[in-house]
Design a protein around this motif. Structure first.
Motif, PDB file in Angstrom:
ATOM      1  N   VAL A  83      71.272  80.223  46.146  1.00 53.40           N
ATOM      2  CA  VAL A  83      69.816  80.074  46.080  1.00 53.40           C
ATOM      3  C   VAL A  83      69.157  81.449  46.074  1.00 53.40           C
TER       4      VAL A  83
ATOM      5  N   PRO B 285      59.659  78.651  42.049  1.00 60.06           N
ATOM      6  CA  PRO B 285      60.994  78.569  42.659  1.00 60.06           C
ATOM      7  C   PRO B 285      61.402  79.865  43.357  1.00 60.06           C
TER       8      PRO B 285
ATOM      9  N   GLY C 124      62.366  79.452  47.036  1.00 58.06           N
ATOM     10  CA  GLY C 124      63.771  79.810  47.225  1.00 58.06           C
ATOM     11  C   GLY C 124      63.961  80.758  48.396  1.00 58.06           C
TER      12      GLY C 124
ATOM     13  N   LEU D  96      75.857  78.332  49.562  1.00 54.73           N
ATOM     14  CA  LEU D  96      74.597  77.733  49.118  1.00 54.73           C
ATOM     15  C   LEU D  96      73.450  78.737  49.235  1.00 54.73           C
ATOM     16  N   GLU D  97      73.356  79.389  50.376  1.00 56.47           N
ATOM     17  CA  GLU D  97      72.284  80.373  50.585  1.00 56.47           C
ATOM     18  C   GLU D  97      72.396  81.531  49.606  1.00 56.47           C
TER      19      GLU D  97
ATOM     20  N   THR E 197      61.117  73.214  51.991  1.00 59.64           N
ATOM     21  CA  THR E 197      61.082  73.541  50.566  1.00 59.64           C
ATOM     22  C   THR E 197      60.384  72.444  49.767  1.00 59.64           C
TER      23      THR E 197
ATOM     24  N   PHE F 203      63.533  78.749  51.461  1.00 62.85           N
ATOM     25  CA  PHE F 203      64.720  77.914  51.665  1.00 62.85           C
ATOM     26  C   PHE F 203      65.833  78.710  52.339  1.00 62.85           C
ATOM     27  N   VAL F 204      66.154  79.875  51.794  1.00 60.92           N
ATOM     28  CA  VAL F 204      67.258  80.676  52.335  1.00 60.92           C
ATOM     29  C   VAL F 204      66.980  81.062  53.782  1.00 60.92           C
TER      30      VAL F 204
ATOM     31  N   MET G 168      69.439  82.811  42.539  1.00 64.18           N
ATOM     32  CA  MET G 168      68.491  82.097  41.670  1.00 64.18           C
ATOM     33  C   MET G 168      67.068  82.598  41.925  1.00 64.18           C
ATOM     34  N   THR G 169      66.762  82.826  43.190  1.00 64.51           N
ATOM     35  CA  THR G 169      65.445  83.332  43.562  1.00 64.51           C
ATOM     36  C   THR G 169      65.217  84.726  42.983  1.00 64.51           C
TER      37      THR G 169
END
Length: 137
Positions: free
Chosen positions: A41, A92, A96, A37-38, A115, A99-100, A44-45
């Motif tokens: 993300v 994002p 992002g 997941l990290e 987030t 978030f990570v 994507m970031t």
């Protein structure tokens, strides 16, 4: 046009620093410790940051390519749209990264909470608050 280009001069250094940071992260010793997941993300970031950088630089590139070539009003309108799109992709990218880092340091629950609050904060500050003044002047 000068106002737009000056605003972009304020935004771009921060975006470029974020992009440079993201380009270095996969080469650090702890990057392999990220879970799927990290890592997803993070990627994507990275992509959002690259797109944001391209969109925010585009008005300056257009200005330079079309110097004294006319189409000033069209360049200004397009430049404004590109800058707004750049901010949309920057949002994002910034959350992002948070978030990570939050997920890595604390937990998924903390990362989702932080987030969500950051998304709300950025949307309110960058997009909704300015709309209050749109027709007043």
């Amino acid at each position: 046009m000068i106002e737009l280009l000056n605003e972009l001069r304020v935004i771009l250094p921060g975006v470029q620093v974020l992009f440079a940071f993201l380009l270095m992260v996969p080469f650090t010793q702890r990057f392999p410790q990220l879970d799927d997941l990290e890592t997803g993300v993070f990627f994507m970031t990275l992509i959002c940051t690259a797109i944001s950088t391209a969109l925010l630089i585009a008005p300056s590139a257009h200005h330079r390519m079309l110097w004294r070539g006319g189409a000033r009003e069209q360049r200004l309108e397009l430049g404004n749209l590109l800058a707004i799109a750049g901010l949309v992709f920057l949002l994002p990218a910034m959350v992002g990264v948070v978030f990570v880092i939050t997920d890595f340091i604390f937990s998924l629950t903390a990362a989702i909470t932080v987030t969500a609050l950051l998304v709300l904060f950025f949307v309110l500050l960058w997009f909704l608050l300015p709309l209050r003044y749109r027709d007043s002047g």
